[in-house]
Design a protein around this motif. Structure first.
Motif, PDB file in Angstrom:
ATOM      1  N   ASN A  72       0.812  -1.223   0.000  1.00 61.84           N
ATOM      2  CA  ASN A  72       0.000   0.000   0.000  1.00 61.84           C
ATOM      3  C   ASN A  72       0.846   1.274   0.000  1.00 61.84           C
ATOM      4  N   PRO A  73       1.790   1.386  -0.928  1.00 61.02           N
ATOM      5  CA  PRO A  73       2.659   2.576  -0.953  1.00 61.02           C
ATOM      6  C   PRO A  73       1.871   3.865  -1.174  1.00 61.02           C
ATOM      7  N   GLN A  74       2.396   4.933  -0.601  1.00 57.58           N
ATOM      8  CA  GLN A  74       1.781   6.251  -0.737  1.00 57.58           C
ATOM      9  C   GLN A  74       2.686   7.165  -1.546  1.00 57.58           C
ATOM     10  N   GLY A  75       2.105   7.914  -2.456  1.00 58.67           N
ATOM     11  CA  GLY A  75       2.747   9.086  -3.013  1.00 58.67           C
ATOM     12  C   GLY A  75       2.336  10.262  -2.158  1.00 58.67           C
ATOM     13  N   LYS A  76       3.231  11.235  -1.983  1.00 60.83           N
ATOM     14  CA  LYS A  76       2.932  12.373  -1.117  1.00 60.83           C
ATOM     15  C   LYS A  76       3.311  13.679  -1.809  1.00 60.83           C
ATOM     16  N   LEU A  77       2.394  14.620  -1.803  1.00 58.74           N
ATOM     17  CA  LEU A  77       2.660  15.990  -2.233  1.00 58.74           C
ATOM     18  C   LEU A  77       2.747  16.813  -0.952  1.00 58.74           C
ATOM     19  N   VAL A  78       3.955  17.304  -0.645  1.00 62.51           N
ATOM     20  CA  VAL A  78       4.195  17.918   0.659  1.00 62.51           C
ATOM     21  C   VAL A  78       4.553  19.394   0.518  1.00 62.51           C
ATOM     22  N   ARG A  79       4.238  20.166   1.585  1.00 64.05           N
ATOM     23  CA  ARG A  79       4.576  21.577   1.614  1.00 64.05           C
ATOM     24  C   ARG A  79       4.548  22.076   3.051  1.00 64.05           C
ATOM     25  N   VAL A  80       5.119  23.241   3.259  1.00 60.09           N
ATOM     26  CA  VAL A  80       5.203  23.859   4.582  1.00 60.09           C
ATOM     27  C   VAL A  80       4.419  25.168   4.547  1.00 60.09           C
ATOM     28  N   VAL A  81       3.580  25.394   5.565  1.00 58.80           N
ATOM     29  CA  VAL A  81       2.797  26.634   5.625  1.00 58.80           C
ATOM     30  C   VAL A  81       3.242  27.552   6.765  1.00 58.80           C
ATOM     31  N   ALA A  82       4.093  27.045   7.661  1.00 56.42           N
ATOM     32  CA  ALA A  82       4.704  27.867   8.716  1.00 56.42           C
ATOM     33  C   ALA A  82       6.057  27.244   9.030  1.00 56.42           C
ATOM     34  N   GLY A  83       7.094  28.072   9.119  1.00 57.90           N
ATOM     35  CA  GLY A  83       8.431  27.558   9.419  1.00 57.90           C
ATOM     36  C   GLY A  83       9.128  27.012   8.199  1.00 57.90           C
ATOM     37  N   ARG A  84      10.032  26.033   8.456  1.00 53.84           N
ATOM     38  CA  ARG A  84      10.777  25.423   7.346  1.00 53.84           C
ATOM     39  C   ARG A  84      11.319  24.067   7.748  1.00 53.84           C
ATOM     40  N   VAL A  85      11.531  23.222   6.737  1.00 51.05           N
ATOM     41  CA  VAL A  85      12.051  21.866   6.926  1.00 51.05           C
ATOM     42  C   VAL A  85      13.111  21.556   5.879  1.00 51.05           C
ATOM     43  N   TRP A  86      13.914  20.534   6.176  1.00 45.72           N
ATOM     44  CA  TRP A  86      14.740  19.854   5.172  1.00 45.72           C
ATOM     45  C   TRP A  86      13.995  18.564   4.897  1.00 45.72           C
ATOM     46  N   ASP A  87      13.519  18.393   3.670  1.00 50.87           N
ATOM     47  CA  ASP A  87      12.674  17.274   3.285  1.00 50.87           C
ATOM     48  C   ASP A  87      13.462  16.311   2.409  1.00 50.87           C
ATOM     49  N   VAL A  88      13.320  15.013   2.658  1.00 49.62           N
ATOM     50  CA  VAL A  88      14.140  14.000   1.989  1.00 49.62           C
ATOM     51  C   VAL A  88      13.277  12.870   1.441  1.00 49.62           C
ATOM     52  N   ALA A  89      13.611  12.417   0.232  1.00 49.27           N
ATOM     53  CA  ALA A  89      13.013  11.229  -0.375  1.00 49.27           C
ATOM     54  C   ALA A  89      14.145  10.261  -0.713  1.00 49.27           C
ATOM     55  N   VAL A  90      13.967   8.984  -0.350  1.00 52.44           N
ATOM     56  CA  VAL A  90      14.966   7.942  -0.598  1.00 52.44           C
ATOM     57  C   VAL A  90      14.345   6.873  -1.491  1.00 52.44           C
ATOM     58  N   ASP A  91      14.994   6.571  -2.595  1.00 54.44           N
ATOM     59  CA  ASP A  91      14.523   5.537  -3.517  1.00 54.44           C
ATOM     60  C   ASP A  91      14.750   4.167  -2.873  1.00 54.44           C
ATOM     61  N   ILE A  92      13.662   3.448  -2.584  1.00 49.57           N
ATOM     62  CA  ILE A  92      13.799   2.115  -1.988  1.00 49.57           C
ATOM     63  C   ILE A  92      13.202   1.039  -2.913  1.00 49.57           C
ATOM     64  N   ARG A  93      13.221   1.330  -4.205  1.00 48.09           N
ATOM     65  CA  ARG A  93      12.797   0.342  -5.212  1.00 48.09           C
ATOM     66  C   ARG A  93      14.026  -0.473  -5.584  1.00 48.09           C
ATOM     67  N   ARG A  94      14.058  -1.728  -5.183  1.00 51.33           N
ATOM     68  CA  ARG A  94      15.248  -2.571  -5.376  1.00 51.33           C
ATOM     69  C   ARG A  94      15.630  -2.717  -6.848  1.00 51.33           C
ATOM     70  N   SER A  95      14.675  -2.631  -7.755  1.00 45.55           N
ATOM     71  CA  SER A  95      14.975  -2.763  -9.183  1.00 45.55           C
ATOM     72  C   SER A  95      15.458  -1.444  -9.800  1.00 45.55           C
ATOM     73  N   SER A  96      15.419  -0.382  -9.048  1.00 47.18           N
ATOM     74  CA  SER A  96      15.794   0.929  -9.575  1.00 47.18           C
ATOM     75  C   SER A  96      17.309   1.095  -9.618  1.00 47.18           C
TER      76      SER A  96
END
Length: 181
Positions: free
Chosen positions: A66-90
């Motif tokens: 049940n993988p999720q795609g996510k559209l993310v954003r910040v409305v107050a403050g700030r973040v360092w946002d990270v995505a890691v490829d965990i597709r073994r065939s990639s």
């Protein structure tokens, strides 16, 4: 809107068109037709909102199955946002991309299914919004270690010890997780 490719195919940075004047600003954070025209055709089924103090690190989370795609954003403050490829065939398995998201820069980040996702709050009172393509499923949720040496993520912690949930403290390494095919 401006869609910016990242070093890994899949995740993209989205800069919305912002209309501003002395009263403030207006932007569309989601418009199915405009996103589809830009090649970003998603069906969202859940919206989430979190608030974090400076130094809170959430992630790296993923659901399998049940993988999720996510559209993310910040409305107050700030973040360092990270995505890691965990597709073994990639060819990019284990690679990561990061982006600073803030209320000031109004950027959004698309994290596709097949990626682990996390962020660290860089300011107190940071509010983080995300739209998901699959419902939250506690039985499918997993955590990848934020500090796994195999990933070598460059978190901007500047000597701060991140605050983690119990789940994230017990997260597995890239070698230990069951990634996607």
């Amino acid at each position: 809107m401006n869609v910016i490719e990242t070093a890994i195919p899949g995740p993209v940075i989205i800069e919305p068109k912002v209309f501003g004047d002395d009263r403030g600003f207006f932007l569309e954070s989601w418009n199915a037709a405009r996103f589809r025209e830009a090649g970003l055709d998603f069906d969202f089924v859940q919206d989430n909102h979190s608030r974090s103090a400076k130094g809170v690190l959430r992630g790296l989370h993923f659901q399998n199955p049940n993988p999720q795609g996510k559209l993310v954003r910040v409305v107050a403050g700030r973040v360092w946002d990270v995505a890691v490829d965990i597709r073994r065939s990639s060819p990019n398995f284990g690679r990561w991309v990061g982006v600073e998201l803030s209320a000031a820069n109004k950027r959004m980040f698309w994290v596709p299914p097949g990626f682990a996702h996390g962020f660290v709050s860089l300011e107190d009172g940071t509010e983080f919004l995300y739209k998901c393509t699959a419902l939250y499923d506690p039985a499918s949720e997993h955590s990848l270690r934020w500090d796994d040496p195999a990933l070598a993520i460059e978190w901007p912690l500047e000597g701060v010890v991140p605050q983690l949930s119990g789940k994230d403290q017990a997260a597995l390494t890239l070698a230990e997780i069951e990634g996607y095919a």
